[in-house]
Design a protein around this motif. Structure first.
Motif: not given
Ligand SMILES: NC(=O)c1ccc[n+]([C@@H]2O[C@H](COP(=O)([O-])OP(=O)(O)OC[C@H]3O[C@@H](n4cnc5c(N)ncnc54)[C@H](OP(=O)(O)O)[C@@H]3O)[C@@H](O)[C@H]2O)c1
Length: 388
Positions: A344-356
Motif C-alpha cells: 500500500x505504502x509503495x503505491x502511494x510513494x510511487x504516485x506521489x513521485x509521478x504526479x507534480x
C-alpha cells in the motif's frame, strides 16, 4: 425548537452511531431532516422511516431508483447534484458529514458554502482541500466541529485556553493490529487480520488506514488545518489502550490530556450538541481498573504511511490530494485482494513521485488532481499485480 440535522453517510459506522445519539434524545435538541448513503438504499429507507425523515440522497442512481419505487413517504434524490440539493434545500442548520473518502469533499463544500455548521467526521475533506475548506468556512461564518476523537479532544482542550498559549499538539494512535511487528511479518497479512482493530470498531477504509498508520498521517494534516498549527508542532505517540485521545502542551510547561473509553458516541455527541453537553450512556472511566496506560514512539520505518502523509502535508498544494487519492486506490485494491498489505505504502510513494505538485487553485482543480492521481495509482496497482 430542535436543531435541524442532516446526516450524510448515515448507513456507515459513524452515521449509525450518530442516529443512536439522536434517538436517545428524540425531540429534544435535534431533528433529523435529511439522510444520505451511497448504495445501501434499504438501510437508508429504514432509517428515514424510523426517524420520520422526508428527504434522502443516494450517490448511486440505480439504488436511488429502487428507493423511489419502494418508499413513497418522501423525496429521493441521486448523484452529486442530488447530495448538494439535499444539503441546500432541506432547511438543515447542522450537517454531519460521515461520508468516507474524498467523495465527502463535495458535501463539506456544499454545507460550508451555504453557511451551515458542519460536524466533520470526513477527515479526507480537510486532507484534500484543507486551505480552501477553512477559507470557505471563514468566508461564510460556518463552524467546523471535528468528530474524529483526537480532534474532538483537541477542540475541547484548545477551546479552554487563550490564544498564543499552545506550544504543541499530541495525537495518540492505537498502533493498529500490527503494532510491534517487523516489516517482514507484514508480507502475508490478510484482509481479516488488517480489519481486526484492537480498540475501535469502524468502517473498513479507516480500519485499514489505522493498520498502516495512514489514519494518523491524515489526522496530522486534519489537525494542521483545523487548529492552524504548523506541522513541526504536531506530534504522534502510540498509546495502545486508546484511553488518552490527545494532549496539548502549553507555554508554561503544563500538558493537558483528554481521556475516555474509546466510544465514538462521545465525540459525535459533542459535535452535534456543541457548545452544550448532554448525557451519553458510557461507562465512567475507571483508571484503577485499567491499571496502566502505556506510550511509545510510532515505528515509521515499518509503517511508512505516517511519514508519507506528513511529507505531503508539508509539501502542500495538491500533494495531500494526490497522497489521499493514491491511498484510497491502494486500500480499495487491498480490500479487493488485488494488492498485498505491505505494498500500500509503495503505491502511494510511487504516485506521489509521478504526479507534480500544483498550487491549490479551486475545488474544481482539486477534482482534476484527484482523478489524475487515481488513474496513476490504479496503473501502479495493475503493474504490481501483473508482476506477481
Ligand atoms: N468509524 C469511525 O469510528 C470513525 C472515527 C473517526 C473518523 N471517521 C471518519 O468518518 C468517515 C466515515 O467513516 P465510517 O467508518 O463511518 O465509514 P463507513 O462505515 O464505510 O460508512 C461510509 C458512509 O458513507 C457512504 N458513502 C460511501 N461512499 C460514498 C460516496 N461516494 N458518496 C456518498 N456517500 C458515500 C456509505 O454509504 P453505503 O452504506 O451505501 O456504502 C456510508 O453511509 C471517514 O472519513 C472516517 O475516516 C470514522
Amino acid at each position: 425548537m430542535p436543531r435541524r440535522l442532516a446526516i450524510l453517510g448515515s448507513t456507515g459506522s459513524i452515521g449509525v452511531q450518530a442516529l443512536d445519539v439522536v434517538r436517545r434524545r428524540a425531540g429534544d435538541e435535534l431533528e433529523v431532516v435529511a439522510l444520505s448513503a451511497a448504495t445501501d438504499w434499504e438501510a437508508l429507507v429504514a432509517q428515514a422511516t424510523e426517524h420520520g425523515v422526508g428527504r434522502i440522497a443516494l450517490a448511486d442512481g440505480d439504488a436511488a431508483a429502487r428507493a423511489s419505487e419502494a418508499w413513497t413517504d418522501g423525496e429521493v434524490v441521486s448523484g452529486p447534484d442530488g447530495l448538494v440539493a439535499l444539503v441546500a434545500e432541506s432547511g438543515c442548520e447542522l450537517v454531519l458529514n460521515a461520508i468516507v473518502g474524498s467523495a465527502g469533499l463535495l458535501a463539506t463544500v456544499a454545507s460550508l458554502g451555504e453557511g451551515i455548521d458542519l460536524a466533520l467526521a470526513n477527515k479526507e475533506s480537510l486532507v484534500v482541500g484543507g486551505e480552501l475548506v477553512t477559507q470557505l468556512a471563514e468566508a461564510t461564518g460556518a463552524a467546523i466541529i471535528p468528530v474524529d476523537s483526537e480532534h474532538s479532544a483537541l477542540h475541547q482542550l484548545i477551546g479552554a485556553e487563550r490564544p498564543g498559549t499552545i506550544e504543541r499538539l499530541v495525537l495518540t494512535a492505537s498502533g493498529g493490529p500490527f503494532r510491534g511487528r517487523a516489516a517482514a511479518e507484514l508480507r502475508d497479512v490478510t484482509v481479516a487480520d488488517a480489519l481486526a482493530h484492537p480498540t475501535w470498531a469502524m468502517g473498513g477504509k479507516i480500519t485499514i488506514d489505522s493498520a498502516t498508520l495512514m489514519n494518523k498521517g491524515l489526522e496530522v494534516i486534519e489537525a494542521h488545518h483545523l487548529f492552524g498549527t504548523p506541522y513541526e508542532r504536531i506530534e504522534v505517540v502510540v498509546h495502545p489502550q486508546s484511553i488518552v485521545h490527545a494532549l496539548v502542551q502549553l507555554c508554561d510547561g503544563a500538558t493537558l490530556a483528554h481521556l475516555g473509553y474509546p466510544d465514538m458516541r462521545v465525540p459525535i455527541s459533542y459535535a452535534l450538541h456543541h457548545p452544550d453537553r448532554v448525557d451519553v450512556p458510557v461507562a465512567t472511566l475507571d483508571l484503577a481498573a485499567l491499571g496502566a496506560l502505556t506510550f511509545e514512539p510510532p515505528d515509521v520505518e515499518t509503517f511508512p504511511c505516517l511519514a508519507l502523509a506528513r511529507a505531503s502535508g508539508i509539501a502542500g498544494g495538491t500533494a495531500p490530494c494526490t497522497m489521499n487519492a493514491a491511498n484510497e486506490v491502494a486500500v480499495h485494491a487491498f480490500l479487493a485482494g488485488r494488492l498485498p498489505f505491505a505494498e500500500i505504502a509503495a503505491v502511494i510513494e510511487e504516485t506521489l513521485a509521478a504526479v507534480p505538485v500544483e498550487p491549490l487553485r479551486s475545488f474544481e482543480s482539486l477534482g482534476e488532481a484527484d482523478a489524475e492521481a487515481r488513474a496513476i495509482a490504479s496503473a501502479f496497482v495493475s503493474d504490481r499485480a501483473a508482476a506477481r
